[in-house]
Design an enzyme around this catalytic site. Structure first.
Site, PDB file in Angstrom:
ATOM      1  N   ASP A  52       0.947  -0.540 -53.099  1.00 62.09           N
ATOM      2  CA  ASP A  52      -0.116   0.667 -53.036  1.00 62.09           C
ATOM      3  C   ASP A  52       0.759   1.595 -51.820  1.00 62.09           C
ATOM      4  O   ASP A  52       0.938   0.802 -50.804  1.00 62.09           O
ATOM      5  CB  ASP A  52      -1.514   0.376 -52.655  1.00 62.09           C
ATOM      6  N   TYR A  57       2.396   8.863 -46.258  1.00 59.80           N
ATOM      7  CA  TYR A  57       3.103   7.824 -45.442  1.00 59.80           C
ATOM      8  C   TYR A  57       4.529   7.923 -45.172  1.00 59.80           C
ATOM      9  O   TYR A  57       5.395   7.940 -45.764  1.00 59.80           O
ATOM     10  CB  TYR A  57       3.044   6.333 -45.957  1.00 59.80           C
ATOM     11  N   TYR A 219      -8.595  -2.295 -47.939  1.00 62.38           N
ATOM     12  CA  TYR A 219      -7.374  -2.098 -47.146  1.00 62.38           C
ATOM     13  C   TYR A 219      -7.813  -2.341 -45.683  1.00 62.38           C
ATOM     14  O   TYR A 219      -8.748  -2.486 -45.411  1.00 62.38           O
ATOM     15  CB  TYR A 219      -6.881  -0.614 -47.109  1.00 62.38           C
ATOM     16  N   LEU A 222      -6.773  -7.299 -42.667  1.00 64.28           N
ATOM     17  CA  LEU A 222      -6.252  -8.208 -41.221  1.00 64.28           C
ATOM     18  C   LEU A 222      -6.272  -7.304 -39.875  1.00 64.28           C
ATOM     19  O   LEU A 222      -5.801  -7.598 -39.078  1.00 64.28           O
ATOM     20  CB  LEU A 222      -4.534  -8.541 -41.485  1.00 64.28           C
ATOM     21  N   ARG A 243      -1.821   1.476 -32.795  1.00 69.34           N
ATOM     22  CA  ARG A 243      -2.213   0.266 -32.106  1.00 69.34           C
ATOM     23  C   ARG A 243      -2.410   0.409 -30.509  1.00 69.34           C
ATOM     24  O   ARG A 243      -3.289   0.044 -29.906  1.00 69.34           O
ATOM     25  CB  ARG A 243      -2.166  -1.163 -32.537  1.00 69.34           C
ATOM     26  N   ALA A 296       3.009  -5.411 -44.872  1.00 66.05           N
ATOM     27  CA  ALA A 296       4.004  -6.464 -44.289  1.00 66.05           C
ATOM     28  C   ALA A 296       4.983  -5.971 -43.798  1.00 66.05           C
ATOM     29  O   ALA A 296       5.480  -4.595 -44.418  1.00 66.05           O
ATOM     30  CB  ALA A 296       4.503  -7.341 -45.369  1.00 66.05           C
ATOM     31  N   ARG A 297       5.902  -6.278 -42.887  1.00 73.64           N
ATOM     32  CA  ARG A 297       6.800  -5.507 -42.251  1.00 73.64           C
ATOM     33  C   ARG A 297       8.173  -6.500 -42.359  1.00 73.64           C
ATOM     34  O   ARG A 297       9.225  -5.950 -41.976  1.00 73.64           O
ATOM     35  CB  ARG A 297       6.497  -5.266 -40.679  1.00 73.64           C
ATOM     36  N   GLN A 301       6.364 -12.254 -43.729  1.00 75.03           N
ATOM     37  CA  GLN A 301       4.985 -11.931 -43.813  1.00 75.03           C
ATOM     38  C   GLN A 301       4.672 -11.770 -45.270  1.00 75.03           C
ATOM     39  O   GLN A 301       3.515 -12.072 -45.699  1.00 75.03           O
ATOM     40  CB  GLN A 301       4.877 -10.501 -43.047  1.00 75.03           C
TER      41      GLN A 301
END
Length: 327
Positions: A52, A57, A219, A222, A243, A296-297, A301
């Protein structure tokens, strides 16, 4: 990996999907493209077939990276993207000022508008197809809703794209219950949902979707890494990372969340699972939640998230987790 249908479309998608927002780097402190491509491919190599992304983005960069990563395996991917946020057209509802790194509090390079007029959707789908390097999109979603275009006009445009074969399924995202009902018989609804944000359980969204066979894509399950069990109190966030300065990620908040997650350790050990995997499995075990979008980066992950799709929690596990979350 468990696979579930997307509404009435007949498309079967992995219960754990790769959310490609962070892969675009925008609002996440940048990205390294080669690492992003390998992360996407690691997901696909470990049972995930559902990716997705969205045009906004990275102002198209995430779509381009996804397109590059799946170029030699397009037929094995359920590809989802979104429309409705324009940074090159000042029509619709103004949403925010944007920079290459993220959101600005004042005038900046980009002015982003929510806009879902049929003409705009038709422009956007062509651009997304080009960036993704494909002739069709499996799931096309409205990213945010707006007030200047009637929903019936938006859905008519999406249905026409489906008739033309450019998209296979239709979804909405970030709706309220009235908007969702106005969309009618769509295939999916993508909403923020996690242990710490359960709005859609309370406002009728999940009930409506269950009753109308609309798949729910959760979405931020986490919470941008907060629920992974790896977010230490001394963690520092780069400039441009969403963040940074967010109260959810201050030291006190991280300490409280760490204490909650510590209660999950015996359950995780019982299943030989990580805390992240336990949280993901709890999320797709909620009644009405059909798929979980996990960012995930790194390849590590991606592999860890994918393995959560095989985790089956019993009623005792779920009750124990719920009793810890509720307070």
């Amino acid at each position: 990996m468990e696979y579930r249908k997307l509404g009435d479309s007949g498309i079967k998608a992995s219960v754990v999907a790769l959310g490609a927002w962070a892969i675009g780097g925008w609002m996440w402190g940048g990205t390294e493209e080669e690492a992003a491509v390998k992360t996407i491919q690691a997901s696909l190599d470990n049972g995930v077939n559902f990716i997705d992304t969205a045009a906004i983005y990275g102002y198209g960069r995430s779509e381009e990276i996804v397109g590059r990563a799946i170029n030699d395996r397009r037929d094995k991917v359920v590809l989802a993207t979104k429309c409705g946020l324009r940074w090159d057209l000042k029509k619709g509802d103004f949403y925010f000022y944007g920079t290459e790194e993220g959101i600005s509090l004042g005038p900046a390079k980009y002015e982003v508008y929510k806009y879902l007029h049929p003409d705009s959707i038709n422009e956007e789908v062509e651009r997304s197809l080009k960036r993704l390097g494909t002739d069709h999109i499996d799931l096309y979603q409205t990213h945010w809703q707006e007030s200047t275009t009637p929903i019936e006009d938006t859905i008519a445009a999406l249905l026409k794209l489906k008739e033309q074969g450019k998209i296979r399924a239709i979804g909405a995202s970030n709706t309220n219950i009235e908007q969702l009902k106005a969309y009618g018989n769509i295939d999916t609804d993508q909403e923020r949902f996690s242990m710490l944000d359960r709005r859609i359980e309370q406002d009728g969204t999940l009930t409506h979707c269950r009753e109308n066979n609309i798949s729910v894509l959760a979405y931020s399950p986490l919470v941008h890494g907060l629920l992974t069990g790896k977010m230490t109190p001394d963690r520092q966030f780069k400039e441009g990372d969403l963040r940074r300065g967010n109260p959810c990620f201050n030291i006190e908040s991280r300490q409280k969340v760490a204490a909650m997650l510590n209660e999950f350790v015996p359950i995780a050990k019982k299943h030989n699972a990580t805390i992240s995997q336990l949280v993901i499995a709890w999320t797709f075990s909620r009644p009405g939640v059909t798929h979980v979008l996990c960012g995930a980066r790194t390849q590590e992950q991606a592999v860890e998230n994918a393995a959560a799709g095989e985790l089956v929690l019993d009623e005792e596990d779920i009750q124990a987790i719920n009793s810890t979350i509720e307070p």
